[in-house]
Design a protein around this motif. Structure first.
Motif, short mmCIF file in Angstrom:
data_model
loop_
_atom_site.label_atom_id
_atom_site.label_comp_id
_atom_site.label_asym_id
_atom_site.label_seq_id
_atom_site.Cartn_x
_atom_site.Cartn_y
_atom_site.Cartn_z
N LEU A 44 15.69 59.56 21.62
CA LEU A 44 15.03 59.28 22.90
C LEU A 44 14.49 57.86 22.94
O LEU A 44 14.54 57.19 23.97
CB LEU A 44 13.90 60.28 23.14
N GLU A 45 13.99 57.40 21.81
CA GLU A 45 13.51 56.02 21.74
C GLU A 45 14.64 55.03 22.06
O GLU A 45 14.43 54.07 22.81
CB GLU A 45 12.99 55.75 20.32
N PHE A 46 15.81 55.29 21.52
CA PHE A 46 16.98 54.44 21.78
C PHE A 46 17.28 54.39 23.27
O PHE A 46 17.50 53.32 23.85
CB PHE A 46 18.18 54.99 21.01
N LEU A 47 17.28 55.54 23.91
CA LEU A 47 17.56 55.60 25.35
C LEU A 47 16.44 54.97 26.16
O LEU A 47 16.69 54.21 27.11
CB LEU A 47 17.76 57.06 25.76
N GLY A 48 15.20 55.28 25.79
CA GLY A 48 14.06 54.77 26.55
C GLY A 48 13.97 53.26 26.55
O GLY A 48 13.56 52.66 27.55
N ASP A 49 14.36 52.65 25.44
CA ASP A 49 14.37 51.19 25.36
C ASP A 49 15.29 50.60 26.43
O ASP A 49 14.95 49.61 27.08
CB ASP A 49 14.84 50.78 23.96
N ARG A 50 16.44 51.24 26.64
CA ARG A 50 17.40 50.74 27.64
C ARG A 50 16.91 51.01 29.06
O ARG A 50 17.09 50.17 29.96
CB ARG A 50 18.77 51.38 27.43
N VAL A 51 16.30 52.17 29.28
CA VAL A 51 15.77 52.48 30.61
C VAL A 51 14.65 51.51 30.96
O VAL A 51 14.61 50.95 32.07
CB VAL A 51 15.26 53.94 30.67
N LEU A 52 13.76 51.27 30.02
CA LEU A 52 12.67 50.32 30.25
C LEU A 52 13.21 48.94 30.57
O LEU A 52 12.73 48.26 31.48
CB LEU A 52 11.78 50.26 29.00
N GLY A 53 14.23 48.52 29.83
CA GLY A 53 14.82 47.21 30.06
C GLY A 53 15.38 47.06 31.46
O GLY A 53 15.18 46.03 32.12
N LEU A 54 16.09 48.08 31.93
CA LEU A 54 16.66 48.02 33.27
C LEU A 54 15.57 48.00 34.33
O LEU A 54 15.64 47.22 35.30
CB LEU A 54 17.59 49.22 33.49
N VAL A 55 14.54 48.83 34.16
CA VAL A 55 13.44 48.85 35.13
C VAL A 55 12.77 47.49 35.21
O VAL A 55 12.50 46.96 36.31
CB VAL A 55 12.40 49.94 34.75
N MET A 56 12.51 46.89 34.05
CA MET A 56 11.82 45.60 34.04
C MET A 56 12.68 44.47 34.58
O MET A 56 12.19 43.59 35.29
CB MET A 56 11.35 45.28 32.62
N ALA A 57 13.96 44.47 34.24
CA ALA A 57 14.85 43.44 34.76
C ALA A 57 14.89 43.50 36.29
O ALA A 57 14.80 42.47 36.97
CB ALA A 57 16.25 43.61 34.18
N ASP A 58 15.01 44.69 36.83
CA ASP A 58 15.04 44.87 38.28
C ASP A 58 13.72 44.45 38.91
O ASP A 58 13.69 43.76 39.94
CB ASP A 58 15.36 46.33 38.60
N ALA A 59 12.61 44.85 38.27
CA ALA A 59 11.29 44.54 38.82
C ALA A 59 11.04 43.03 38.85
O ALA A 59 10.49 42.50 39.82
CB ALA A 59 10.20 45.23 38.00
N LEU A 60 11.46 42.33 37.81
CA LEU A 60 11.25 40.89 37.75
C LEU A 60 12.10 40.15 38.79
O LEU A 60 11.65 39.18 39.39
CB LEU A 60 11.57 40.37 36.35
#
Length: 226
Positions: A44-60
């Motif tokens: 889950l940590e592996f997946l969550g890292d990628r989800v967080l990255g996409l959310v932050m890239a989009d937000a920025l």
């Protein structure tokens, strides 16, 4: 599956109610608690890292439509790095509900920055699997809050900034030296000294070598910038 009282209270702090609570249980289970009938949170940590990255890239991108990649990249790194994830984890007291083995419990696992950061990413993945990307995105944006809009235009870490300062003046990279370590093994305090070839020196103490190095670099940057 019914959540325990402490996990139900955690869901309140998290601001998300799970349709499948087993995702949350797995997200808060450290590898030190693994058994034939229990999965840990590493996948889950592996997946969550990628989800967080996409959310932050989009937000920025949405927050600053005109920002160049050279500015977006350091902002992104500042928002997804271990220290930030651990800070969010502390904000919702994630450490209190982690399922840890006896050795991790004794070594202060609930306060360890790396463990908290990993678990935070696992919780993000749990929300994603339970409710989809929109649910995970909403949770991340809510939990990270003003960090997204307040992230500095130049969010390079202090060590990088200090090294670039030295290189711009023809100096060799700053030298970091551990000059002290105090406290118990499970909660040490490191003291780091940083020195420039031209002479200026500063030191700082923190709960990890990386934090102490960053703090020392910040102090030295302030000194040489005066």
């Amino acid at each position: 599956m019914k959540l325990s009282a402490d996990l139900s209270a955690f869901c309140g702090r998290l601001g998300y109610k799970f349709s499948k609570p087993e995702y949350l249980v797995r997200a808060v289970t450290h590898s030190s608690m693994v058994s034939p009938h229990r999965d840990d949170n590493q996948r889950l940590e592996f997946l969550g890292d990628r989800v967080l990255g996409l959310v932050m890239a989009d937000a920025l991108l949405r927050a600053d439509p005109n920002a160049a990649e050279g500015l977006l990249a350091p902002r992104f790194n500042a928002l997804v790095r271990r220290e930030t994830c651990a800070d969010v984890a502390r904000q919702i007291d994630l450490g209190a509900v982690l399922k840890l083995g006896r050795s991790e419990m004794k070594s202060g696992g609930r306060r360890k920055e790396a463990l908290l950061a990993d678990a935070m990413e696992a919780v993000i993945a749990a929300i994603y699997l339970d409710g989809g990307f929109a649910a995970a995105q909403n949770a991340v944006l809510r939990l990270w809050g003003d960090r997204i809009h307040n992230v500095a235009d130049d969010a390079r870490d202090a060590k990088t900034a200090l090294q670039e300062w030295a290189q711009a003046r023809g100096e060799v990279p700053p030298q970091y030296t551990e000059i002290g370590r105090t406290g118990p093994d499970h909660q040490p305090i490191f003291t780091i000294e940083v020195q420039l070839a031209s002479g200026p020196v500063e030191q700082a103490s923190a709960g990890s070598k990386r934090q102490a190095e960053q703090a020392a670099a910040t102090a030295l940057l302030k000194k040489v910038s005066q």
